[in-house]
Design an enzyme around this catalytic site. Structure first.
Site, PDB file in Angstrom:
ATOM      1  N   ARG A   1       0.843  -1.202   0.000  1.00  0.00           N
ATOM      2  CA  ARG A   1       0.000   0.000   0.000  1.00  0.00           C
ATOM      3  C   ARG A   1       0.876   1.248   0.000  1.00  0.00           C
ATOM      4  O   ARG A   1       1.844   1.340   0.740  1.00  0.00           O
ATOM      5  CB  ARG A   1      -0.922   0.016   1.220  1.00  0.00           C
ATOM      6  CG  ARG A   1      -1.894  -1.162   1.244  1.00  0.00           C
ATOM      7  CD  ARG A   1      -2.813  -1.147   2.438  1.00  0.00           C
ATOM      8  NE  ARG A   1      -3.658  -2.338   2.460  1.00  0.00           N
ATOM      9  CZ  ARG A   1      -4.560  -2.606   3.393  1.00  0.00           C
ATOM     10  NH1 ARG A   1      -4.736  -1.749   4.405  1.00  0.00           N
ATOM     11  NH2 ARG A   1      -5.285  -3.708   3.332  1.00  0.00           N
TER      12      ARG A   1
ATOM     13  N   ARG B   1       1.115  -5.244  12.545  1.00  0.00           N
ATOM     14  CA  ARG B   1       0.312  -4.611  13.598  1.00  0.00           C
ATOM     15  C   ARG B   1       0.094  -5.562  14.771  1.00  0.00           C
ATOM     16  O   ARG B   1       0.065  -5.132  15.931  1.00  0.00           O
ATOM     17  CB  ARG B   1      -1.024  -4.125  13.026  1.00  0.00           C
ATOM     18  CG  ARG B   1      -0.841  -2.968  12.073  1.00  0.00           C
ATOM     19  CD  ARG B   1      -2.133  -2.250  11.763  1.00  0.00           C
ATOM     20  NE  ARG B   1      -1.900  -1.068  10.944  1.00  0.00           N
ATOM     21  CZ  ARG B   1      -2.807  -0.163  10.643  1.00  0.00           C
ATOM     22  NH1 ARG B   1      -4.054  -0.301  11.108  1.00  0.00           N
ATOM     23  NH2 ARG B   1      -2.501   0.883   9.893  1.00  0.00           N
TER      24      ARG B   1
ATOM     25  N   ARG C   1       2.340   1.475  10.314  1.00  0.00           N
ATOM     26  CA  ARG C   1       1.775   1.852   9.007  1.00  0.00           C
ATOM     27  C   ARG C   1       2.901   1.800   7.981  1.00  0.00           C
ATOM     28  O   ARG C   1       3.725   2.708   7.894  1.00  0.00           O
ATOM     29  CB  ARG C   1       1.159   3.249   9.077  1.00  0.00           C
ATOM     30  CG  ARG C   1       0.330   3.618   7.845  1.00  0.00           C
ATOM     31  CD  ARG C   1      -0.236   5.016   7.954  1.00  0.00           C
ATOM     32  NE  ARG C   1      -1.171   5.141   9.058  1.00  0.00           N
ATOM     33  CZ  ARG C   1      -2.472   4.836   9.004  1.00  0.00           C
ATOM     34  NH1 ARG C   1      -2.981   4.392   7.870  1.00  0.00           N
ATOM     35  NH2 ARG C   1      -3.232   4.977  10.062  1.00  0.00           N
TER      36      ARG C   1
ATOM     37  N   GLU D   1      -6.457  -0.137  14.762  1.00  0.00           N
ATOM     38  CA  GLU D   1      -7.124  -1.223  14.027  1.00  0.00           C
ATOM     39  C   GLU D   1      -6.169  -2.378  13.762  1.00  0.00           C
ATOM     40  O   GLU D   1      -5.090  -2.191  13.197  1.00  0.00           O
ATOM     41  CB  GLU D   1      -7.665  -0.697  12.705  1.00  0.00           C
ATOM     42  CG  GLU D   1      -8.345  -1.763  11.852  1.00  0.00           C
ATOM     43  CD  GLU D   1      -8.592  -1.305  10.433  1.00  0.00           C
ATOM     44  OE1 GLU D   1      -8.551  -2.162   9.524  1.00  0.00           O
ATOM     45  OE2 GLU D   1      -8.814  -0.090  10.213  1.00  0.00           O
TER      46      GLU D   1
ATOM     47  N   SER E   1     -10.334  -6.194  10.279  1.00  0.00           N
ATOM     48  CA  SER E   1     -11.648  -5.696   9.868  1.00  0.00           C
ATOM     49  C   SER E   1     -12.328  -6.780   9.049  1.00  0.00           C
ATOM     50  O   SER E   1     -11.675  -7.637   8.466  1.00  0.00           O
ATOM     51  CB  SER E   1     -11.528  -4.406   9.048  1.00  0.00           C
ATOM     52  OG  SER E   1     -10.919  -4.666   7.802  1.00  0.00           O
TER      53      SER E   1
END
Length: 421
Positions: free
Chosen positions: A258, A385, A273, A345, A348
């Site tokens: 990403r 994460r 991130r 987060e 999800s």
């Protein structure tokens, strides 16, 4: 894309869905106009072609001057048909583009609003209280020899890293534990490609509002995926699935990439991130009617995994304006990160209903004929994460980290990660 019949029969519902996402409803009007123009272009083309065929049949029976006259007429009609066909193709392309600009209809139960308008469904556990000043994951990782940020930046640039020693061991342990859990739940384990063609990316909605976050391979008709949701959604593209075999459940491992284009310098420290990370993603094909219960099951499997990591976390119902293009409803599981003094987060899960299946032409044949399937996705572990949450939550005063009980068998029985110096 959404069901075209919904747009025609109940455009106000689509407008209301746009308002719930805090988006303009201009796309609804454009799609309606494009649909009307498309149907008119189709009718015009078919009318002209029918006239051409009728005239062609007369030519075969005609003689002399009449035949010559009819031939001239057929030639003129052929030019008109060709022109009408071009108009039809252009109108269909414009309609397709207009339809693809409309996001999925947000579930009635999803909160309205933008990113901060989520609702908290539940909190599991309580944030750990320390009797010492906790270290952040960067300091802990350096003490443990778990990752190397400087060499990651030297080799690949900012937001890249090397996982080393116990960091690499943690990565493999988390992936293996996630895959074991998925297999036990009946998922087919999959190693998915990280390079896909444009149709797979567009079919899942990642060339819409998320296009700026996607890496494209220059000179190749390929994209790097940001989640294995993309190849797994395209896995059954252009297929008709047997209703008796549904649900089809896959657990896919893949590297993910990403750009983090919209993060604007947010969370640049450490491995929270980053531009590349590995992930185990659950992906399900089922019927729309069953998708809502399946969504709850995916959430339960995510919670089961976080419970194994002995983390404090909360579950939020994401607001409509923070849903991706394809999602109708999304639940996020956010872990308490001590040195952030806040939630982050970790996983999800989204129900995309028929949206992706319509784009990718994935259907099922059942008692009511052939209809689009529903697709759902859910993260079991996004490795970096998860490592951050484990290190910060389970750290000790001397910089060591206690390994969660369930993870120990995947680390050869290791109970404590100890500083290397």
């Amino acid at each position: 894309m959404i069901d075209p019949r919904l747009l025609r029969d109940d455009p106000d519902r689509v407008r209301a869905a746009q308002a719930k996402r805090r988006l303009s409803d201009d796309v609804v009007d454009r799609a309606l106009e494009a649909d009307s123009a498309r149907r008119q272009a189709i009718a015009d083309f078919e009318s002209r072609r029918a006239e051409q065929k009728a005239s062609g049949a007369l030519v075969a029976k005609a003689q002399g001057e009449e035949k010559q006259s009819l031939l001239a007429q057929v030639k003129e009609l052929a030019a008109g048909v060709k022109e009408a066909e071009a108009a039809r193709i252009a109108a269909e392309a414009a309609w397709d583009e207009a339809m693809k600009a409309i996001p999925n209809i947000a579930d009635d139960a999803a909160p309205a609003g933008l990113e901060d308008d989520y609702t908290v469904i539940e909190q599991v556990g309580t944030p750990r209280e320390f009797d010492f000043e906790p270290r952040d994951h960067v300091e802990l990782g350096q003490m443990l020899g778990a990752f190397d940020l400087e060499r990651g930046a030297k080799v690949s640039g900012s937001r890249f890293y090397f996982l080393t020693g116990v960091g690499a061991q943690l990565q493999l342990a988390l992936v293996n534990m996630a895959m074991d859990q998925a297999r036990a739940a009946g998922f087919v384990q999959t190693a998915a490609p990280s390079l896909v063609r444009p149709r797979a990316m567009e079919g899942t909605g990642f060339l819409g509002q998320a296009a700026d976050d996607v890496y494209r391979i220059e000179g190749e008709d390929l994209y790097l995926v940001g989640t294995s949701e993309v190849p797994m959604a395209a896995f059954h593209s252009d297929e008709i699935l047997d209703a008796a075999q549904l649900p089809l459940r896959y657990a896919a491992f893949s590297p993910c990439f990403r750009k983090e284009a919209g993060s604007h310098g947010k969370d640049t420290r450490g491995i929270w991130r980053v531009h590349w990370f590995d992930k185990v993603e659950m992906f399900v094909y089922t019927t729309v009617e069953e998708s809502y219960a399946e969504h709850q099951r995916l959430l339960a499997w995510e919670k089961e995994f976080l419970d194994k990591l002995e983390l404090c976390y909360r579950v939020i119902d994401t607001a409509a304006g923070d849903l991706g293009l394809s999602a109708s409803r999304k639940f996020d599981c956010e872990a308490w990160i001590p040195t952030r003094n806040g939630w982050g987060e970790l996983t999800s899960t989204s129900n995309c209903t028929e949206f992706q299946a319509r784009r990718l032409d994935i259907r099922t044949r059942g008692e009511h004929g052939t209809t689009p399937v529903a697709t759902l996705n859910g993260t079991l572990t996004a490795v970096t994460r998860a490592i951050v949450a484990i290190l910060e939550t389970h750290q000790n005063e001397d910089g060591s980290v206690t390994v969660p009980q369930a993870l120990r068998p995947y680390l050869g029985g290791l109970e404590v990660l100890k500083p290397i110096a």
